[in-house]
Design a protein around this motif. Structure first.
Motif, PDB file in Angstrom:
ATOM      1  N   GLU A 102       0.834  -1.184   0.000  1.00 37.22           N
ATOM      2  CA  GLU A 102       0.000   0.000   0.000  1.00 37.22           C
ATOM      3  C   GLU A 102       0.878   1.247   0.000  1.00 37.22           C
ATOM      4  OE1 GLU A 102      -2.913  -0.028   3.093  1.00 37.22           O
ATOM      5  OE2 GLU A 102      -3.367  -2.155   2.846  1.00 37.22           O
ATOM      6  N   HIS A 103       0.250   2.370  -0.311  1.00 39.22           N
ATOM      7  CA  HIS A 103       0.970   3.647  -0.396  1.00 39.22           C
ATOM      8  C   HIS A 103       1.731   3.924   0.897  1.00 39.22           C
ATOM      9  CE1 HIS A 103       1.590   8.012  -0.611  1.00 39.22           C
ATOM     10  NE2 HIS A 103       1.471   7.895  -1.923  1.00 39.22           N
ATOM     11  N   LYS A 104       1.097   3.672   2.043  1.00 39.90           N
ATOM     12  CA  LYS A 104       1.733   3.972   3.330  1.00 39.90           C
ATOM     13  C   LYS A 104       2.987   3.134   3.560  1.00 39.90           C
ATOM     14  CE  LYS A 104      -1.159   0.800   6.053  1.00 39.90           C
ATOM     15  NZ  LYS A 104      -2.130   0.713   7.169  1.00 39.90           N
ATOM     16  N   HIS A 105       3.030   1.915   2.996  1.00 36.44           N
ATOM     17  CA  HIS A 105       4.223   1.086   3.139  1.00 36.44           C
ATOM     18  C   HIS A 105       5.417   1.726   2.441  1.00 36.44           C
ATOM     19  CE1 HIS A 105       1.224  -2.511   3.429  1.00 36.44           C
ATOM     20  NE2 HIS A 105       1.468  -1.987   4.624  1.00 36.44           N
ATOM     21  N   ILE A 106       5.169   2.263   1.261  1.00 37.01           N
ATOM     22  CA  ILE A 106       6.259   2.885   0.497  1.00 37.01           C
ATOM     23  C   ILE A 106       6.705   4.172   1.178  1.00 37.01           C
ATOM     24  CG2 ILE A 106       7.010   3.616  -1.789  1.00 37.01           C
ATOM     25  CD1 ILE A 106       5.919   0.720  -1.615  1.00 37.01           C
ATOM     26  N   MET A 107       5.735   5.013   1.513  1.00 34.03           N
ATOM     27  CA  MET A 107       6.058   6.286   2.160  1.00 34.03           C
ATOM     28  C   MET A 107       6.769   6.062   3.493  1.00 34.03           C
ATOM     29  SD  MET A 107       5.499   9.034   0.507  1.00 34.03           S
ATOM     30  CE  MET A 107       5.640  10.141   1.899  1.00 34.03           C
ATOM     31  N   GLY A 108       6.274   5.117   4.277  1.00 36.54           N
ATOM     32  CA  GLY A 108       6.868   4.860   5.578  1.00 36.54           C
ATOM     33  C   GLY A 108       8.309   4.414   5.469  1.00 36.54           C
ATOM     34  N   ALA A 109       8.584   3.524   4.522  1.00 37.95           N
ATOM     35  CA  ALA A 109       9.950   3.025   4.347  1.00 37.95           C
ATOM     36  C   ALA A 109      10.895   4.132   3.888  1.00 37.95           C
ATOM     37  CB  ALA A 109       9.949   1.879   3.336  1.00 37.95           C
ATOM     38  N   LEU A 110      10.449   4.940   2.942  1.00 37.05           N
ATOM     39  CA  LEU A 110      11.299   6.019   2.434  1.00 37.05           C
ATOM     40  C   LEU A 110      11.513   7.088   3.505  1.00 37.05           C
ATOM     41  CD1 LEU A 110       9.898   6.409  -1.200  1.00 37.05           C
ATOM     42  CD2 LEU A 110      11.903   5.133  -0.437  1.00 37.05           C
ATOM     43  N   TYR A 111      10.461   7.350   4.294  1.00 32.25           N
ATOM     44  CA  TYR A 111      10.571   8.322   5.373  1.00 32.25           C
ATOM     45  C   TYR A 111      11.573   7.849   6.426  1.00 32.25           C
ATOM     46  CZ  TYR A 111       9.178  11.333   9.274  1.00 32.25           C
ATOM     47  OH  TYR A 111       9.180  12.225  10.314  1.00 32.25           O
ATOM     48  N   ASN A 112      11.480   6.573   6.793  1.00 25.65           N
ATOM     49  CA  ASN A 112      12.399   6.013   7.784  1.00 25.65           C
ATOM     50  C   ASN A 112      13.826   5.942   7.267  1.00 25.65           C
ATOM     51  OD1 ASN A 112      10.367   5.639   9.701  1.00 25.65           O
ATOM     52  ND2 ASN A 112       9.876   3.589   8.959  1.00 25.65           N
ATOM     53  N   LEU A 113      13.960   5.853   5.958  1.00 26.30           N
ATOM     54  CA  LEU A 113      15.290   5.804   5.353  1.00 26.30           C
ATOM     55  C   LEU A 113      15.974   7.168   5.405  1.00 26.30           C
ATOM     56  CD1 LEU A 113      17.027   3.629   3.935  1.00 26.30           C
ATOM     57  CD2 LEU A 113      16.102   4.442   1.762  1.00 26.30           C
ATOM     58  N   GLY A 114      15.173   8.209   5.613  1.00 19.54           N
ATOM     59  CA  GLY A 114      15.726   9.560   5.718  1.00 19.54           C
ATOM     60  C   GLY A 114      15.967  10.234   4.383  1.00 19.54           C
ATOM     61  N   ILE A 115      15.314   9.743   3.332  1.00 17.85           N
ATOM     62  CA  ILE A 115      15.488  10.338   2.003  1.00 17.85           C
ATOM     63  C   ILE A 115      14.803  11.708   1.957  1.00 17.85           C
ATOM     64  CG2 ILE A 115      14.917  10.116  -0.447  1.00 17.85           C
ATOM     65  CD1 ILE A 115      15.170   7.136  -0.156  1.00 17.85           C
ATOM     66  N   ASN A 116      15.486  12.683   1.428  1.00 21.42           N
ATOM     67  CA  ASN A 116      14.922  14.020   1.280  1.00 21.42           C
ATOM     68  C   ASN A 116      13.659  13.946   0.426  1.00 21.42           C
ATOM     69  OD1 ASN A 116      14.383  16.742   0.373  1.00 21.42           O
ATOM     70  ND2 ASN A 116      16.476  17.278   0.899  1.00 21.42           N
ATOM     71  N   GLU A 117      12.564  14.525   0.924  1.00 21.00           N
ATOM     72  CA  GLU A 117      11.293  14.465   0.199  1.00 21.00           C
ATOM     73  C   GLU A 117      11.368  15.129  -1.170  1.00 21.00           C
ATOM     74  OE1 GLU A 117       9.234  18.446   2.205  1.00 21.00           O
ATOM     75  OE2 GLU A 117       8.269  16.493   2.384  1.00 21.00           O
ATOM     76  N   ARG A 118      12.338  16.009  -1.354  1.00 19.20           N
ATOM     77  CA  ARG A 118      12.492  16.677  -2.657  1.00 19.20           C
ATOM     78  C   ARG A 118      12.965  15.706  -3.744  1.00 19.20           C
ATOM     79  NH1 ARG A 118       9.298  20.638  -1.946  1.00 19.20           N
ATOM     80  NH2 ARG A 118       9.781  21.899  -0.130  1.00 19.20           N
ATOM     81  N   LEU A 119      13.413  14.525  -3.338  1.00 16.55           N
ATOM     82  CA  LEU A 119      13.896  13.526  -4.294  1.00 16.55           C
ATOM     83  C   LEU A 119      12.810  12.540  -4.694  1.00 16.55           C
ATOM     84  CD1 LEU A 119      17.367  12.697  -2.675  1.00 16.55           C
ATOM     85  CD2 LEU A 119      16.899  14.254  -4.577  1.00 16.55           C
ATOM     86  N   ILE A 120      11.642  12.645  -4.053  1.00 20.68           N
ATOM     87  CA  ILE A 120      10.569  11.675  -4.281  1.00 20.68           C
ATOM     88  C   ILE A 120       9.356  12.355  -4.898  1.00 20.68           C
ATOM     89  CG2 ILE A 120       9.085   9.928  -3.242  1.00 20.68           C
ATOM     90  CD1 ILE A 120      12.048   9.282  -3.042  1.00 20.68           C
ATOM     91  N   GLY A 121       8.901  11.810  -6.022  1.00 20.27           N
ATOM     92  CA  GLY A 121       7.699  12.315  -6.670  1.00 20.27           C
ATOM     93  C   GLY A 121       6.487  11.504  -6.259  1.00 20.27           C
TER      94      GLY A 121
END
Length: 256
Positions: A102-121
């Motif tokens: 689900e969308h939250k799984h992807i967002m949660g993993a990327l958020y926890n990874l510390g990736i700058n949100e400006r790099l994610i569309g």
């Protein structure tokens, strides 16, 4: 009174940092005549960039990777340049027979990874669980190495030329709220306690029409779009007074 100070009077406190940064980007591009990539921006940020450009009249290019995108990667450049933002599209391939991301799984993993949100569309998840994501080109080689699992599901990254799926359709729901305050409405649509929701709002985890809201007493109106971290979205389509309370009718991307 400086030009920037005058401009800031038209924006909220939560928008101030973005406005300051982008204003300075415009100044840099004007001075050095070199393009500036400011990363992926939500619709409200894209609007701010356009408004600030009225003071500079530079060239702006934005690309979100597909026609119906929400987040778009934005570049500011002199009119002597013609460069498109560099983006990469991936499909996350995994066993759909036994798993469903689900969308939250992807967002949660990327958020926890510390990736700058400006790099994610945008992250597009279909009814069947297919996932396609758009990222900044500079992350194209790195992300598949950094994040190989989402919700303990192993994925393989396959680069694609275009987005070929549609996000699952929002569902209709109705909940009762004591007031039309944002903390009360968010409580109703998430089933999270009002005290906890007030804390989440003050932490900046709730957005109203793509604007970060930190005031729990902010009023919600018909047509507003709520984004709540860890929950999803709720588009308010009607507010009906009933016996001293309010029936909140909304469309939601949370399919629980």
């Amino acid at each position: 009174m400086s030009q920037l100070f005058k401009i800031l009077q038209h924006y909220t406190d939560s928008e101030e940092t973005f406005v300051r940064n982008v204003f300075h980007y415009f100044e840099e591009v004007s001075l050095y005549e070199y393009p500036k990539d400011i990363g992926f921006c939500d619709p409200n940020e894209q609007k701010i960039v356009s408004e600030l450009n009225s003071h500079f009249n530079l060239l702006i290019k934005a690309d979100g990777g597909y026609p119906d995108c929400e987040r778009a990667k934005v570049m500011i450049m002199p009119d002597t340049y013609d460069i498109s933002p560099e983006i990469t599209r991936y499909e996350l391939c995994y066993n759909l027979k036994f798993n469903k991301l689900e969308h939250k799984h992807i967002m949660g993993a990327l958020y926890n990874l510390g990736i700058n949100e400006r790099l994610i569309g945008d992250i597009i998840v279909s009814e069947e669980g297919r996932v396609q994501i758009i990222i900044s080109g500079e992350m194209a080689d790195t992300l598949p190495l950094l994040q190989t699992k989402y919700a303990n599901i192993t994925v393989r990254y396959e680069e694609i030329e275009q987005i070929t799926i549609k996000s699952k359709a929002p569902k209709y729901a109705i909940r009762s709220s004591r007031t039309t305050r944002i903390d009360s409405v968010c409580k109703a649509v998430t089933h999270i306690s009002r005290n906890k929701m007030s804390t989440e709002i003050r932490k900046g985890h709730v957005f109203l029409n793509h604007k970060q809201i930190k005031d729990p007493i902010k009023q919600v109106e018909v047509g507003d779009l709520l984004s709540i971290r860890g929950y999803g979205r709720a588009e308010i389509i009607d507010i009906i007074p009933v016996n001293g309370k309010f029936n909140i009718k909304y469309l939601t991307t949370n399919h629980k």
